[in-house]
Design an enzyme around this catalytic site. Structure first.
Site, PDB file in Angstrom:
ATOM      1  N   ASP A  16       0.837  -1.189   0.000  1.00  0.00           N
ATOM      2  CA  ASP A  16       0.000   0.000   0.000  1.00  0.00           C
ATOM      3  C   ASP A  16       0.880   1.250   0.000  1.00  0.00           C
ATOM      4  OD1 ASP A  16       0.946   0.260   2.621  1.00  0.00           O
ATOM      5  OD2 ASP A  16      -0.910  -0.454   3.524  1.00  0.00           O
ATOM      6  N   LYS A  17       0.292   2.402   0.195  1.00  0.00           N
ATOM      7  CA  LYS A  17       1.049   3.665   0.158  1.00  0.00           C
ATOM      8  C   LYS A  17       2.085   3.759   1.261  1.00  0.00           C
ATOM      9  CE  LYS A  17      -2.278   6.555  -2.206  1.00  0.00           C
ATOM     10  NZ  LYS A  17      -3.035   7.812  -2.168  1.00  0.00           N
TER      11      LYS A  17
END
Length: 139
Positions: A16-17
């Protein structure tokens, strides 16, 4: 207990980020471990599907213990937690490179004919597979 191990290199796209492996990817890793377990036991899903049978997931349990990040590698350990003619519960551990456990889980499966929702008995359709699973679940 018979346990297989499958190495997985974390891909950047699985994060994810925050650079952490997205939680749903553990389910993909469980599938990779399960299909590897089945292959090492001498069987495969494709032959089952060619005969009109499928093995859906009825239940999934995951416990996340530590984050995994890119570009780590993990080992997915897989074994039979419970087995009967109608249902198999596989168990998993996702092990980080340092040997610590990142996640544990279980998936519950039955075998059904495509288009049906009624489970079929593994011993009737695949007696060799049934015998092997009895052996592996008793170890």
């Amino acid at each position: 207990m018979y346990i297989t191990e499958k190495k997985i290199d974390v891909r950047y796209a699985e994060t994810d980020k925050m650079g952490v492996v997205y939680h749903a990817n553990y389910l993909v890793w469980f599938e990779v471990g399960r299909t590897d377990f089945i292959k090492k036991a001498g069987f495969n899903y494709q032959s089952m599907e060619d005969e009109g049978l499928i093995s859906p997931v009825l239940d999934v349990q995951v416990k996340y213990k530590q984050s995994v990040t890119y570009p780590e590698s993990v080992i997915v350990k897989t074994w039979i937690d419970q087995y009967s003619k109608l249902k198999t519960i596989y168990a998993y551990e996702v092990i980080k490179e340092d040997g610590s456990i990142a996640a544990t889980g279980k998936t519950t499966h039955v075998i059904i004919k495509k288009g049906s929702e009624k489970p079929v008995r593994l011993d009737r359709y695949y007696p060799e597979w049934h015998a092997k699973y009895l052996e592996l679940s008793e170890k």
